[in-house]
Design an enzyme around this catalytic site. Structure first.
Site, PDB file in Angstrom:
ATOM      1  N   PHE A 127     -28.178   6.944  37.319  1.00 15.53           N
ATOM      2  CA  PHE A 127     -27.921   8.145  38.103  1.00 15.53           C
ATOM      3  C   PHE A 127     -27.522   9.251  37.126  1.00 15.53           C
ATOM      4  CE2 PHE A 127     -25.503  11.089  40.717  1.00 15.53           C
ATOM      5  CZ  PHE A 127     -26.400  11.272  41.754  1.00 15.53           C
ATOM      6  N   ASP A 199     -19.838   1.191  36.214  1.00 20.69           N
ATOM      7  CA  ASP A 199     -19.898   2.110  37.357  1.00 20.69           C
ATOM      8  C   ASP A 199     -20.197   1.268  38.596  1.00 20.69           C
ATOM      9  OD1 ASP A 199     -20.770   3.837  39.384  1.00 20.69           O
ATOM     10  OD2 ASP A 199     -21.628   5.270  37.973  1.00 20.69           O
ATOM     11  N   TYR A 224     -17.161   7.207  48.946  1.00 16.84           N
ATOM     12  CA  TYR A 224     -17.840   7.770  50.115  1.00 16.84           C
ATOM     13  C   TYR A 224     -19.104   7.011  50.499  1.00 16.84           C
ATOM     14  CZ  TYR A 224     -20.172  10.313  46.268  1.00 16.84           C
ATOM     15  OH  TYR A 224     -20.811  10.641  45.098  1.00 16.84           O
ATOM     16  N   LYS A 225     -19.434   5.947  49.783  1.00 17.76           N
ATOM     17  CA  LYS A 225     -20.606   5.140  50.144  1.00 17.76           C
ATOM     18  C   LYS A 225     -20.147   3.944  50.980  1.00 17.76           C
ATOM     19  CE  LYS A 225     -23.609   6.468  46.273  1.00 17.76           C
ATOM     20  NZ  LYS A 225     -22.809   7.526  45.638  1.00 17.76           N
ATOM     21  N   ARG A 373     -35.406   5.154  50.100  1.00 21.29           N
ATOM     22  CA  ARG A 373     -34.261   4.245  50.001  1.00 21.29           C
ATOM     23  C   ARG A 373     -33.685   3.972  51.395  1.00 21.29           C
ATOM     24  NH1 ARG A 373     -29.519   5.819  46.128  1.00 21.29           N
ATOM     25  NH2 ARG A 373     -29.228   7.313  47.819  1.00 21.29           N
TER      26      ARG A 373
END
Length: 414
Positions: A127, A199, A224-225, A373
Site C-alpha cells: 500500500f 503492518d 477503521y477496517k 476487492r
C-alpha cells in the site's frame, strides 16, 4: 462437486457460531456490505458513545474529563484492549495517530537499533503509504539508506541478509489479500540481526495474530477496517517491551515525555509504551474506536478466522460456478493458509463493474488498474450474502448493465 444453492448458504448461516455478532452492527437493510477491509461497519453502540463523550464528558465535565473520565490515558487503555487481539501484553500497544505517522515513527525507531546498517526490505507493491513514508524518511536522513523492494514471499526471504537493518512488511497484502508467514519471516529477519516491523492494517481484527509468539519487534495498524472504529479512527503501535526506552521514535511531543506535566524545557523520553505517543489525542474519535475494538476482543479469533476462510471459499466457488464465462481472474491465493479476509479479482472493466455492483447494493471497492476487492468481515457478513452478491454480479454481467455511461465515470474515491 455438488452445485451450491442459496438454501445451502442459509443452512451454513444457521450453523454459524459467531452469527450473533451481526446484531451489534448498524447495517443497511437492503445492501450487502463487502468493504470492511476498507471501512468497517458502524457498531450500534457508537452513537451512544459519541453522545456520552460530547454531552456527559465534554459538555458537563469539561476539562475535568482528562482526569475523571480517563482521557489522558485513553490511548493506553484502549491499546491494552486491542493488545488482546494481536498476541501482545498490556503496556505494549497504544492507539494513536494515523497509520502513515506510525510507520514513520516505528521505522525511524527501528533504524536506531541498527545504526551501521543501511538497507530496508519492503514490498514494492505495498500500500503506497508505507513505501512513500519510508522514502520520505530515507530522504530526511540524507539518502544514506537503501530500500530493497521484493515481491514474493521467497523474494522477501532471499533479500534478508546481514546487511539489512529493518524488514518492514504488511501481513496481508491490501490488493491481493495474500497472507505472509509472519513467524518464518521474523525468524529469518532476527537470525540476520535485523529488526522486524509488521503492518497489520489488513489482518488486525480479522485473523489470529501472535506478535509475541513470533517475537516481533514492532507493529502498527489501523482501527477503521476490521476493528470497525469509524472513518479516520486512530491507528495503533506495538513496541515489544524489550525495546521500550531504547528504540526512540523521533516525533518527540509532550505526550511521550517521561513527565508531561513537569513542563521541562528539554525532552526526556518515557521508558515505556508512552514513548510511542506524540501529542494530544482526538478524544472523540479515539473514544468511539473502543466500541469496535471491544467487539473484536470478545470474539474468538480462531472462530472468526474459520468463518472468514469458509466465506472466501464459498465466494471463490460461486464465482467459478456462476460467473466462469465472464473472464474474472482470481488474484487472491486459493490456499487457505495464504490468504487474509478478502477476495480480489481482476477484470479489464473492473472499475465500471464495481460501480454497477455498488449501485445494485453490493458494496465492494476497486483498486487500479483492474482489481475488484470484496472484504469479508466475519462478524457481520453472512453466507447468504455471498450467494446474493455473486447472483447480482452474474446478472449485471449477463445484461451488460455495467456498460452504461454512469458506471464508467471515474470518482475521486474508488
Amino acid at each position: 462437486m455438488q452445485k451450491i444453492t442459496r438454501e445451502y448458504c442459509i443452512q451454513l448461516d444457521s450453523q454459524d457460531s459467531i452469527a450473533d455478532f451481526r446484531n451489534e452492527f448498524n447495517l443497511p437493510e437492503h445492501d450487502i456490505y463487502m468493504c470492511g477491509n476498507s471501512l468497517g461497519a458502524m457498531p450500534k453502540k457508537a452513537m451512544a458513545k459519541v453522545e456520552q463523550v460530547m454531552l456527559d464528558q465534554w459538555g458537563t465535565s469539561l476539562i475535568k474529563s482528562w482526569n475523571i473520565h480517563g482521557w489522558f490515558t485513553l490511548s493506553q487503555t484502549i491499546g491494552d484492549l486491542l493488545a488482546t487481539t494481536i498476541g501482545a501484553e498490556a503496556g505494549e500497544v497504544v492507539v494513536t495517530d494515523a497509520t502513515g505517522i506510525n510507520v514513520f515513527k516505528v521505522l525511524a525507531a527501528a533504524l536506531t537499533l541498527n545504526p551501521e546498517r543501511k538497507k530496508i526490505v519492503m514490498e514494492g507493491s505495498n500500500f503506497p503509504t508505507d513505501n512513500y513514508t519510508a522514502q520520505g524518511l530515507v530522504k530526511l536522513l540524507g539518502n544514506k539508506h537503501e530500500i530493497v523492494f521484493a515481491e514474493t514471499e521467497q523474494g522477501i526471504l532471499d533479500a534478508i541478509d546481514d546487511s539489512v537493518a529493518v524488514v518492514c512488511l504488511t501481513q496481508v497484502h491490501y490488493k491481493s489479500g495474500r497472507l505472509l508467514d509472519m513467524k518464518s519471516i521474523t525468524e529469518k529477519t532476527q537470525q540476520c540481526g535485523a529488526i522486524s516491523v509488521w503492518d497489520l492494517c489488513h489482518s488486525g481484527g480479522a485473523l489470529p495474530i501472535d506478535l509475541n509468539g513470533c517475537n516481533v519487534d514492532f507493529a502498527l495498524g489501523c482501527t477503521y477496517k476490521y476493528y470497525n472504529g469509524g472513518p479516520g479512527s486512530p491507528a495503533f503501535v506495538f513496541c515489544a517491551k524489550r525495546h521500550q526506552g531504547k528504540a526512540l521514535q523521533p516525533l518527540t511531543g509532550w505526550y511521550s515525555h517521561a513527565a508531561p506535566f513537569a513542563f521541562e524545557q528539554d525532552y526526556r523520553p518515557a521508558e515505556n509504551i508512552n514513548q510511542m505517543l506524540s501529542g494530544t489525542q482526538g478524544i472523540l474519535s479515539l473514544a468511539v474506536s473502543e466500541i469496535g475494538i471491544d467487539i473484536a476482543s470478545r470474539a474468538d479469533m480462531n472462530e472468526v478466522r474459520n468463518k472468514s476462510l469458509n466465506l472466501s471459499d464459498l465466494f471463490m466457488q460461486l464465482i467459478e460456478q456462476e460467473c466462469a464465462e465472464f473472464n474474472f481472474e482470481l488474484i487472491t491465493p486459493k490456499e487457505r493458509a495464504r490468504r487474509g479476509s478478502q477476495v480480489a479479482m481482476s477484470h479489464e472493466n473492473g472499475y465500471a463493474i464495481m460501480q454497477c455492483l455498488i449501485a445494485q447494493g453490493v458494496m465492494g471497492d476497486f483498486r487500479a488498474p483492474d482489481t475488484l476487492r470484496f472484504g469479508l468481515t466475519p462478524l457481520y457478513l453472512r453466507f447468504v450474502d455471498i450467494w446474493d452478491a455473486v447472483a447480482t454480479l452474474k446478472e449485471i454481467m449477463q445484461k451488460g448493465t455495467w456498460q452504461e455511461a454512469v458506471y464508467n465515470q471515474k470518482h475521486a474515491v474508488t
